[in-house]
Design an enzyme around this catalytic site. Structure first.
Site, PDB file in Angstrom:
ATOM      1  N   HIS A  83       0.818  -1.228   0.000  1.00 18.33           N
ATOM      2  CA  HIS A  83       0.000   0.000   0.000  1.00 18.33           C
ATOM      3  C   HIS A  83       0.844   1.267   0.000  1.00 18.33           C
ATOM      4  O   HIS A  83       0.292   2.371  -0.112  1.00 18.33           O
ATOM      5  CB  HIS A  83      -0.930   0.028   1.218  1.00 18.33           C
ATOM      6  CG  HIS A  83      -1.940  -1.067   1.254  1.00 18.33           C
ATOM      7  ND1 HIS A  83      -2.855  -1.296   0.243  1.00 18.33           N
ATOM      8  CD2 HIS A  83      -2.190  -2.032   2.192  1.00 18.33           C
ATOM      9  CE1 HIS A  83      -3.617  -2.333   0.561  1.00 18.33           C
ATOM     10  NE2 HIS A  83      -3.230  -2.803   1.728  1.00 18.33           N
TER      11      HIS A  83
ATOM     12  N   ASP B  31      -2.239 -10.668  -2.490  1.00 17.95           N
ATOM     13  CA  ASP B  31      -2.830 -10.276  -1.196  1.00 17.95           C
ATOM     14  C   ASP B  31      -4.335 -10.040  -1.380  1.00 17.95           C
ATOM     15  O   ASP B  31      -4.793  -9.703  -2.477  1.00 17.95           O
ATOM     16  CB  ASP B  31      -2.149  -8.992  -0.724  1.00 17.95           C
ATOM     17  CG  ASP B  31      -2.522  -8.580   0.690  1.00 17.95           C
ATOM     18  OD1 ASP B  31      -1.728  -8.846   1.602  1.00 17.95           O
ATOM     19  OD2 ASP B  31      -3.611  -7.982   0.872  1.00 17.95           O
TER      20      ASP B  31
ATOM     21  N   HIS C 157      -5.936  -7.571  -0.408  1.00 17.40           N
ATOM     22  CA  HIS C 157      -6.175  -6.139  -0.654  1.00 17.40           C
ATOM     23  C   HIS C 157      -5.421  -5.663  -1.894  1.00 17.40           C
ATOM     24  O   HIS C 157      -4.285  -6.090  -2.135  1.00 17.40           O
ATOM     25  CB  HIS C 157      -5.725  -5.331   0.562  1.00 17.40           C
ATOM     26  CG  HIS C 157      -6.382  -5.774   1.836  1.00 17.40           C
ATOM     27  ND1 HIS C 157      -5.782  -6.684   2.691  1.00 17.40           N
ATOM     28  CD2 HIS C 157      -7.577  -5.460   2.379  1.00 17.40           C
ATOM     29  CE1 HIS C 157      -6.585  -6.913   3.727  1.00 17.40           C
ATOM     30  NE2 HIS C 157      -7.692  -6.189   3.558  1.00 17.40           N
TER      31      HIS C 157
ATOM     32  N   ASP D  20      -3.649 -13.191   3.462  1.00 18.40           N
ATOM     33  CA  ASP D  20      -4.947 -12.850   4.047  1.00 18.40           C
ATOM     34  C   ASP D  20      -6.113 -13.286   3.163  1.00 18.40           C
ATOM     35  O   ASP D  20      -7.269 -12.980   3.448  1.00 18.40           O
ATOM     36  CB  ASP D  20      -5.039 -11.355   4.415  1.00 18.40           C
ATOM     37  CG  ASP D  20      -4.437 -10.443   3.377  1.00 18.40           C
ATOM     38  OD1 ASP D  20      -4.159 -10.903   2.250  1.00 18.40           O
ATOM     39  OD2 ASP D  20      -4.245  -9.247   3.684  1.00 18.40           O
TER      40      ASP D  20
HETATM   41  C1  OKS Z   1      -6.961  -0.020   8.969  1.00 21.35           C
HETATM   42  C2  OKS Z   1      -6.668  -0.642   7.636  1.00 21.35           C
HETATM   43  C3  OKS Z   1      -7.681  -1.681   7.255  1.00 21.35           C
HETATM   44  C4  OKS Z   1      -7.193  -2.733   6.354  1.00 21.35           C
HETATM   45  C5  OKS Z   1      -5.723  -2.796   6.153  1.00 21.35           C
HETATM   46  C6  OKS Z   1      -5.332  -3.902   5.237  1.00 21.35           C
HETATM   47  C7  OKS Z   1      -3.897  -4.219   5.339  1.00 21.35           C
HETATM   48  C8  OKS Z   1      -3.516  -5.315   4.421  1.00 21.35           C
HETATM   49  N1  OKS Z   1      -7.769   1.141   8.892  1.00 21.35           N
HETATM   50  N2  OKS Z   1      -3.138  -5.002   3.197  1.00 21.35           N
HETATM   51  O1  OKS Z   1      -2.763  -5.918   2.327  1.00 21.35           O
HETATM   52  O2  OKS Z   1      -3.516  -6.485   4.706  1.00 21.35           O
HETATM   53 ZN    ZN Z   2      -3.893  -7.480   2.767  1.00 19.90          ZN
END
Ligand code: OKS
Ligand code: ZN
Length: 347
Positions: A163, A199, A201, A288
């Site tokens: 991210h 991932d 996300h 995840d």
């Molecule tokens: C907190 C963030 C919510 C989700 C974060 C995801 C992190 C992750 N407000 N990214 O691949 O696993």
């Molecule tokens: Zn993730």
């Protein structure tokens, strides 16, 4: 599989995060990396923990210098504001969205934190820079292992990176280890590198870093951003821009997607990266997607991770796995090992 892991990860240890508007204990913890480390050892994988090269020059090729300066000095700046801040976590207060200016850096710390963040979910602690930087050094060590002839390697660092964009943190990420690895592979002479992000996300940071480039192809399978984090990027119509048009592939899938549909999307990504003649592969290995993950909604089982590893080995490319998310901590190490063992069985 040869693995790279810096113990410095443990210096990134914030206590709480904002999650859907509530302050809760962090999901992204030192225990995650410890679990992975233990599982790698138990499965007989070789682990390097020291002697990594310095990735600072590469960091300057994927992140903006003013962002790197901010992040490196952030904890000292936070303490300079009030020594009692040693026991507190800083949070951004204001974000320069849309009509606000983001070319200037305010002097106020929480405003600068807002300038360089896209969410309030990325807690900073004393050792965040050191941990994230050590992860990038480990990623560079992994890329160098491939240059030295290794077929594959695993970078088991934390905090995660996908991210983190050119000049922003978010989603527990500060520095983009996968982007550093891709940049290192380019510098080794690979004309086109593929970054495959599996991932749960969307890897908005990695996409942003390479969006206008044709030398790094980014493909991502992830929860549909219309309901899943990071919400504001990751749609199928994002195909790259300028020279990079055609070198970005997003495959959003609905929450609840079962394994068979996920593997069908993986086939699409594999077909594209082969058609584009990538000669090296970086895998943003988020775990995840696991059915037991507490914050995600895909349904992969342990055996599916072995199948993933085997499928990727079938691409026949030098491959660097970089750990991203995955919060079913007790299963995380075994899931990682399942991917690596699946790869080695097939490769
Ligand atoms: C907190 C963030 C919510 C989700 C974060 C995801 C992190 C992750 N407000 N990214 O691949 O696993
Ligand atoms: Zn993730």
């Amino acid at each position: 599989m040869l693995s790279f892991f810096s113990l410095t990860h443990a210096e990134h240890a914030p206590s709480h995060e904002f999650f859907r508007g509530q302050l809760v204990p962090c999901h992204e913890t030192p225990a995650r990396a410890e679990q992975v480390h233990q599982a790698l050892q138990a499965a007989g994988h070789r682990i390097e923990t020291t002697g990594f090269p310095d990735s600072r020059a590469l960091l300057g090729q994927v992140h903006a210098e003013r962002y790197l300066r901010f992040l490196q000095g952030a904890w000292a700046d936070w303490l300079a504001r009030d020594p009692a801040n040693a026991a507190r976590q800083p949070w951004p207060s204001t974000w320069p969205v849309r009509t606000l200016r983001s070319d200037l850096e305010p002097r106020e710390f929480s405003a600068r934190l807002g300038l360089y963040s896209f969410d309030n979910g990325t807690p900073l602690s004393a050792g965040s820079w050191a941990a994230a930087k050590a992860g990038c050094d480990a990623a560079l060590a992994g890329a160098q292992a491939l240059a030295g002839g290794a077929r594959a390697a695993f970078v088991a660092s934390r905090p995660p990176g996908h991210h983190a964009g050119p000049d922003f943190m978010g989603g527990y990420c500060f520095l983009n280890q996968a982007a550093v690895a891709a940049q290192a592979l380019r510098a080794q002479g690979h004309a086109r590198v593929a970054v495959l992000d599996v991932d749960y996300h969307h890897g908005n940071g990695t996409q942003a870093i390479f969006y206008a480039r044709s030398d790094v192809f980014f493909a991502s399978l992830h929860g549909d951003p219309s309901t899943e984090y990071p919400f504001f990027l990751g749609h199928a119509d994002e195909e790259g821009e300028g020279e990079g048009r055609g070198f970005n592939l997003n495959l959003p899938l609905p929450a609840g997607t079962p394994a068979e549909r996920w593997f069908a999307a993986l086939e699409q990504a594999c077909a594209r990266l082969q058609a584009l003649n990538a000669s090296a592969l970086v895998v943003s290995l988020g775990l995840d997607t696991f059915e037991g993950d507490p914050i995600s909604k895909f349904k992969l089982a342990r055996a599916d991770f072995g199948r993933l590893g085997a499928r990727l080995a079938g691409l026949g490319l030098p491959t660097l796995f970089v750990l991203e998310g995955g919060y079913a901590t007790a299963d995380l190490g075994l899931n990682a090992v399942a991917v690596l063992d699946g790869f080695e069985r097939e490769g």
